[in-house]
Write a protein that holds these residues in place. Structure first.
Motif, PDB file in Angstrom:
ATOM      1  N   SER A 315      45.400  45.959  26.093  1.00  0.00           N
ATOM      2  CA  SER A 315      44.828  44.731  25.513  1.00  0.00           C
ATOM      3  C   SER A 315      45.549  43.491  26.060  1.00  0.00           C
ATOM      4  CB  SER A 315      44.884  44.773  23.990  1.00  0.00           C
ATOM      5  OG  SER A 315      46.215  44.968  23.583  1.00  0.00           O
ATOM      6  N   ASP A 316      46.853  43.613  26.380  1.00  0.00           N
ATOM      7  CA  ASP A 316      47.568  42.475  26.984  1.00  0.00           C
ATOM      8  C   ASP A 316      46.976  42.147  28.365  1.00  0.00           C
ATOM      9  OD1 ASP A 316      49.400  42.386  24.872  1.00  0.00           O
ATOM     10  OD2 ASP A 316      50.665  43.923  25.799  1.00  0.00           O
ATOM     11  N   ILE A 317      46.705  43.223  29.110  1.00  0.00           N
ATOM     12  CA  ILE A 317      46.157  43.028  30.462  1.00  0.00           C
ATOM     13  C   ILE A 317      44.776  42.376  30.362  1.00  0.00           C
ATOM     14  CG2 ILE A 317      45.402  44.192  32.580  1.00  0.00           C
ATOM     15  CD1 ILE A 317      47.471  46.375  32.008  1.00  0.00           C
ATOM     16  N   GLU A 318      43.976  42.889  29.410  1.00  0.00           N
ATOM     17  CA  GLU A 318      42.610  42.370  29.272  1.00  0.00           C
ATOM     18  C   GLU A 318      42.620  40.900  28.852  1.00  0.00           C
ATOM     19  OE1 GLU A 318      40.739  45.235  26.703  1.00  0.00           O
ATOM     20  OE2 GLU A 318      40.117  46.444  28.443  1.00  0.00           O
ATOM     21  N   LYS A 319      43.568  40.591  27.969  1.00  0.00           N
ATOM     22  CA  LYS A 319      43.647  39.207  27.494  1.00  0.00           C
ATOM     23  C   LYS A 319      44.057  38.279  28.644  1.00  0.00           C
ATOM     24  CE  LYS A 319      45.715  37.223  23.461  1.00  0.00           C
ATOM     25  NZ  LYS A 319      46.726  37.545  22.478  1.00  0.00           N
ATOM     26  N   ALA A 320      45.085  38.702  29.374  1.00  0.00           N
ATOM     27  CA  ALA A 320      45.588  37.844  30.447  1.00  0.00           C
ATOM     28  C   ALA A 320      44.571  37.695  31.574  1.00  0.00           C
ATOM     29  CB  ALA A 320      46.888  38.421  31.006  1.00  0.00           C
ATOM     30  N   MET A 321      43.808  38.760  31.831  1.00  0.00           N
ATOM     31  CA  MET A 321      42.881  38.714  32.966  1.00  0.00           C
ATOM     32  C   MET A 321      41.479  38.254  32.552  1.00  0.00           C
ATOM     33  SD  MET A 321      44.543  39.605  35.673  1.00  0.00           S
ATOM     34  CE  MET A 321      43.343  40.078  36.923  1.00  0.00           C
ATOM     35  N   GLY A 322      41.258  38.174  31.225  1.00  0.00           N
ATOM     36  CA  GLY A 322      39.939  37.732  30.763  1.00  0.00           C
ATOM     37  C   GLY A 322      38.832  38.692  31.135  1.00  0.00           C
ATOM     38  N   ARG A 323      39.122  39.960  31.258  1.00  0.00           N
ATOM     39  CA  ARG A 323      38.091  40.958  31.564  1.00  0.00           C
ATOM     40  C   ARG A 323      38.572  42.328  31.120  1.00  0.00           C
ATOM     41  NH1 ARG A 323      36.967  39.128  36.754  1.00  0.00           N
ATOM     42  NH2 ARG A 323      37.785  37.266  35.799  1.00  0.00           N
ATOM     43  N   ARG A 324      37.624  43.198  30.935  1.00  0.00           N
ATOM     44  CA  ARG A 324      37.985  44.535  30.465  1.00  0.00           C
ATOM     45  C   ARG A 324      38.490  45.401  31.597  1.00  0.00           C
ATOM     46  NH1 ARG A 324      36.822  45.829  25.560  1.00  0.00           N
ATOM     47  NH2 ARG A 324      36.801  48.062  25.935  1.00  0.00           N
ATOM     48  N   VAL A 325      39.404  46.294  31.226  1.00  0.00           N
ATOM     49  CA  VAL A 325      39.849  47.289  32.202  1.00  0.00           C
ATOM     50  C   VAL A 325      38.911  48.476  32.045  1.00  0.00           C
ATOM     51  CG1 VAL A 325      41.714  48.867  32.837  1.00  0.00           C
ATOM     52  CG2 VAL A 325      42.257  46.557  32.005  1.00  0.00           C
ATOM     53  N   VAL A 326      38.184  48.808  33.087  1.00  0.00           N
ATOM     54  CA  VAL A 326      37.261  49.937  32.944  1.00  0.00           C
ATOM     55  C   VAL A 326      37.717  51.169  33.718  1.00  0.00           C
ATOM     56  CG1 VAL A 326      35.104  48.868  32.226  1.00  0.00           C
ATOM     57  CG2 VAL A 326      35.755  48.781  34.604  1.00  0.00           C
ATOM     58  N   HIS A 327      38.705  50.990  34.585  1.00  0.00           N
ATOM     59  CA  HIS A 327      39.152  52.148  35.357  1.00  0.00           C
ATOM     60  C   HIS A 327      40.636  52.392  35.170  1.00  0.00           C
ATOM     61  CE1 HIS A 327      35.270  52.591  36.989  1.00  0.00           C
ATOM     62  NE2 HIS A 327      35.258  51.338  37.371  1.00  0.00           N
ATOM     63  N   TYR A 328      40.937  53.611  34.735  1.00  0.00           N
ATOM     64  CA  TYR A 328      42.322  54.019  34.485  1.00  0.00           C
ATOM     65  C   TYR A 328      42.622  55.232  35.349  1.00  0.00           C
ATOM     66  CZ  TYR A 328      41.447  51.590  30.072  1.00  0.00           C
ATOM     67  OH  TYR A 328      41.120  50.676  29.135  1.00  0.00           O
ATOM     68  N   LEU A 329      43.711  55.213  36.061  1.00  0.00           N
ATOM     69  CA  LEU A 329      44.105  56.387  36.852  1.00  0.00           C
ATOM     70  C   LEU A 329      45.427  56.896  36.310  1.00  0.00           C
ATOM     71  CD1 LEU A 329      42.063  56.827  39.099  1.00  0.00           C
ATOM     72  CD2 LEU A 329      42.423  54.393  38.817  1.00  0.00           C
ATOM     73  N   PRO A 330      45.485  58.161  35.943  1.00  0.00           N
ATOM     74  CA  PRO A 330      46.740  58.671  35.397  1.00  0.00           C
ATOM     75  C   PRO A 330      47.789  58.891  36.480  1.00  0.00           C
ATOM     76  CG  PRO A 330      45.112  60.410  35.529  1.00  0.00           C
ATOM     77  CD  PRO A 330      44.414  59.156  35.971  1.00  0.00           C
ATOM     78  N   GLN A 331      49.006  59.048  36.032  1.00  0.00           N
ATOM     79  CA  GLN A 331      50.098  59.322  36.972  1.00  0.00           C
ATOM     80  C   GLN A 331      50.064  60.802  37.349  1.00  0.00           C
ATOM     81  OE1 GLN A 331      53.420  57.042  36.629  1.00  0.00           O
ATOM     82  NE2 GLN A 331      54.937  58.651  36.854  1.00  0.00           N
ATOM     83  N   ASP A 332      50.329  61.093  38.625  1.00  0.00           N
ATOM     84  CA  ASP A 332      50.436  62.494  39.054  1.00  0.00           C
ATOM     85  C   ASP A 332      51.455  62.559  40.195  1.00  0.00           C
ATOM     86  OD1 ASP A 332      50.237  65.052  39.947  1.00  0.00           O
ATOM     87  OD2 ASP A 332      48.074  65.059  40.254  1.00  0.00           O
ATOM     88  N   ASN A 333      52.729  62.480  39.828  1.00  0.00           N
ATOM     89  CA  ASN A 333      53.777  62.386  40.849  1.00  0.00           C
ATOM     90  C   ASN A 333      53.792  63.581  41.790  1.00  0.00           C
ATOM     91  OD1 ASN A 333      54.593  59.987  39.859  1.00  0.00           O
ATOM     92  ND2 ASN A 333      56.204  60.831  38.543  1.00  0.00           N
ATOM     93  N   VAL A 334      53.720  64.773  41.203  1.00  0.00           N
ATOM     94  CA  VAL A 334      53.825  65.980  42.025  1.00  0.00           C
ATOM     95  C   VAL A 334      52.632  66.065  42.980  1.00  0.00           C
ATOM     96  CG1 VAL A 334      53.913  68.499  41.951  1.00  0.00           C
ATOM     97  CG2 VAL A 334      55.096  67.156  40.202  1.00  0.00           C
ATOM     98  N   GLY A 335      51.449  65.833  42.422  1.00  0.00           N
ATOM     99  CA  GLY A 335      50.232  65.913  43.232  1.00  0.00           C
ATOM    100  C   GLY A 335      50.253  64.902  44.376  1.00  0.00           C
ATOM    101  N   VAL A 336      50.620  63.660  44.061  1.00  0.00           N
ATOM    102  CA  VAL A 336      50.592  62.613  45.091  1.00  0.00           C
ATOM    103  C   VAL A 336      51.591  62.938  46.209  1.00  0.00           C
ATOM    104  CG1 VAL A 336      51.139  60.198  45.557  1.00  0.00           C
ATOM    105  CG2 VAL A 336      49.729  60.773  43.606  1.00  0.00           C
ATOM    106  N   GLN A 337      52.769  63.394  45.844  1.00  0.00           N
ATOM    107  CA  GLN A 337      53.770  63.706  46.883  1.00  0.00           C
ATOM    108  C   GLN A 337      53.276  64.831  47.781  1.00  0.00           C
ATOM    109  OE1 GLN A 337      55.798  61.510  47.498  1.00  0.00           O
ATOM    110  NE2 GLN A 337      55.421  60.542  45.528  1.00  0.00           N
ATOM    111  N   GLU A 338      52.697  65.845  47.180  1.00  0.00           N
ATOM    112  CA  GLU A 338      52.195  66.967  47.973  1.00  0.00           C
ATOM    113  C   GLU A 338      51.052  66.505  48.895  1.00  0.00           C
ATOM    114  OE1 GLU A 338      51.184  70.376  45.568  1.00  0.00           O
ATOM    115  OE2 GLU A 338      50.363  71.414  47.323  1.00  0.00           O
ATOM    116  N   SER A 339      50.202  65.632  48.337  1.00  0.00           N
ATOM    117  CA  SER A 339      49.086  65.102  49.123  1.00  0.00           C
ATOM    118  C   SER A 339      49.614  64.363  50.360  1.00  0.00           C
ATOM    119  CB  SER A 339      48.256  64.180  48.222  1.00  0.00           C
ATOM    120  OG  SER A 339      47.686  63.127  48.940  1.00  0.00           O
ATOM    121  N   LEU A 340      50.666  63.572  50.171  1.00  0.00           N
ATOM    122  CA  LEU A 340      51.233  62.816  51.299  1.00  0.00           C
ATOM    123  C   LEU A 340      51.888  63.745  52.317  1.00  0.00           C
ATOM    124  CD1 LEU A 340      52.778  59.762  49.428  1.00  0.00           C
ATOM    125  CD2 LEU A 340      50.956  59.715  51.116  1.00  0.00           C
TER     126      LEU A 340
END
Ligand SMILES: Nc1ncnc2c1ncn2[C@@H]1O[C@H](COP(=O)(O)OP(=O)(O)O)[C@@H](O)[C@H]1O
Ligand SMILES: [Mg+2]
Length: 382
Positions: A315-340
């Motif tokens: 809600s802080d982000i939405e207020k500051a940016m004046g728009r809704r956040v519609v896309h959320y990406l979760p953290q996946d440290n292990v997956g991202v490292q393996e992908s790289l």
């Protein structure tokens, strides 16, 4: 103009048809949940919406529509809305609010929207949709998300995608996409810019797969001087005709090349994390975008490494940016490292992860639904 009237079941809200000769009309009464699907189906240029509670759900549906179709116009039919709701609706992109669904007010609205449509540069349906990803702060994840969105869009084999890395000087999007070595980079395209055409482009781009191509950023800093802002125009002009999507990694900084690219975008996604420095930078990007006179509806925000307990709230982000956040990406440290390490996109490496689901849901909002199923559902069934 193709106009959709969408209202709640049995509301009879838009039954008094105005004389709207020269336009094609569709009138649908359905529950709010159906709105996005129906918009995808009908592809209207103007949507009248009425008869629904003034809820967060309504606003989030509007945001999804504006994200998917930045040029659409929405007219909300609401009686005595709270100013707060009105402000939030306007921030999602609503430019027309009507208090009644009389023939006169519908006709006036259509007339205003037609004038605006003529004045606005129209998107050519045969040209690529150009989407830029910018990290609010270095490391927020624009590269990771741009690469995975591009890979997700490319699952649809008829869709042609070009990824261009403008995150200079040290772009690295190839690492998220492939383990192949690059033959040509952005500086090579600059060297050939005067004779660049579709066939030369096809021979120079890296073929990550048949329908996913890449122009990587230069490997060494000394090659950067080859790239001039005006080259961006030609590069985009030529590639627009050969691809359905051009996905641009803009990186975190704003330099002469990225400023030039910003004006070319149909949509800018600002990738932020739930931290104070990231939010501060995201608001600066928004302000800069406004100062450049670019259309605010074309800027949206995605939150990467989403977690329910963070320094700041959504809600802080939405207020500051004046728009809704519609896309959320979760953290996946292990997956991202393996992908790289393997040079395999995360969506391919971990097809069932939450990260992959979020990416496919997002991609399917752009690419639309086929035979009642989202892209994600179709892929799951393969
Ligand atoms: N959702 C995520 N979960 C885990 N690690 C991530 C995620 N997004 C990005 N990363 C990692 O964080 C680092 C920065 O991401 P990157 O996309 O390169 O950011 P930027 O392009 O903003 O500099 C990379 O090592 C990347 O693999
Ligand atoms: Mg990057």
């Amino acid at each position: 103009m193709h106009i959709l009237f969408f209202s709640s079941p049995d509301s009879n809200l838009f039954s008094a048809k105005a004389d709207l000769e020269g336009n094609t009309l569709a009138h649908i009464e359905a529950v709010l949940d159906k709105l996005v699907d129906i918009v995808y189906e009908h592809r209207p240029q103007l949507i009248f919406i009425g008869g629904f509670a003034l809820s967060d759900e309504l606003l989030s549906k509007l945001q999804i529509i504006y994200d998917a179709f930045p040029n659409v116009e929405i007219a909300l039919c609401v009686i005595d809305p709270e100013p707060d709701f009105l402000m939030r609706a306007i921030r999602t992109g609503v430019r027309e609010v009507i208090g009644s669904s009389t023939q006169a007010s519908i006709k006036e609205t259509v007339a205003r929207v037609s004038v605006r449509a003529k004045n606005n540069k129209k998107l050519d349906a045969n040209e690529a949709r150009i989407i830029g990803f910018m990290s609010a702060k270095g490391g927020d994840g624009s590269t990771c998300i741009a690469a995975n969105i591009a890979s997700a869009l490319a699952k649809h084999k008829e869709t042609r995608i070009l990824v261009i890395d403008f995150s200079l000087p040290f772009g690295d999007i190839e690492m998220f996409l492939t383990s192949q070595k690059q033959t040509n980079d952005l500086a090579d395209f600059s060297d050939e810019i005067d004779r660049l055409d579709a066939s030369l482009m096809d021979s120079m781009v890296e073929h990550v797969s048949d329908n996913l191509h890449l122009i990587a950023s230069p490997l060494s800093v000394d090659r950067l001087i080859h790239i001039k802002p005006t080259h961006i125009d030609r590069l985009i002009e030529v590639s627009s005709k050969s691809y359905d999507y051009i996905i641009i990694d803009i990186g975190a900084g704003i330099d002469p090349i990225s400023i030039h690219a910003l004006a070319k975008l149909h949509q800018l996604i600002v990738v932020a994390t739930m931290t104070v420095p990231s939010l501060k930078r995201a608001t600066q990007v928004l302000r800069y975008w406004q100062e450049l006179g670019l259309d605010e509806n074309r800027l949206s925000i995605a939150v990467n490494r989403f977690q329910s307990k963070a320094d700041i709230k959504i809600s802080d982000i939405e207020k500051a940016m004046g728009r809704r956040v519609v896309h959320y990406l979760p953290q996946d440290n292990v997956g991202v490292q393996e992908s790289l390490l393997k040079g395999i996109p995360l969506i391919d490496l971990k097809p069932n992860s939450e990260f992959t689901k979020s990416i496919f849901n997002w991609a399917s909002e752009w690419s639309g639904k086929v035979q009642g199923k989202s892209l994600w559902q179709r892929l799951k069934n393969r």
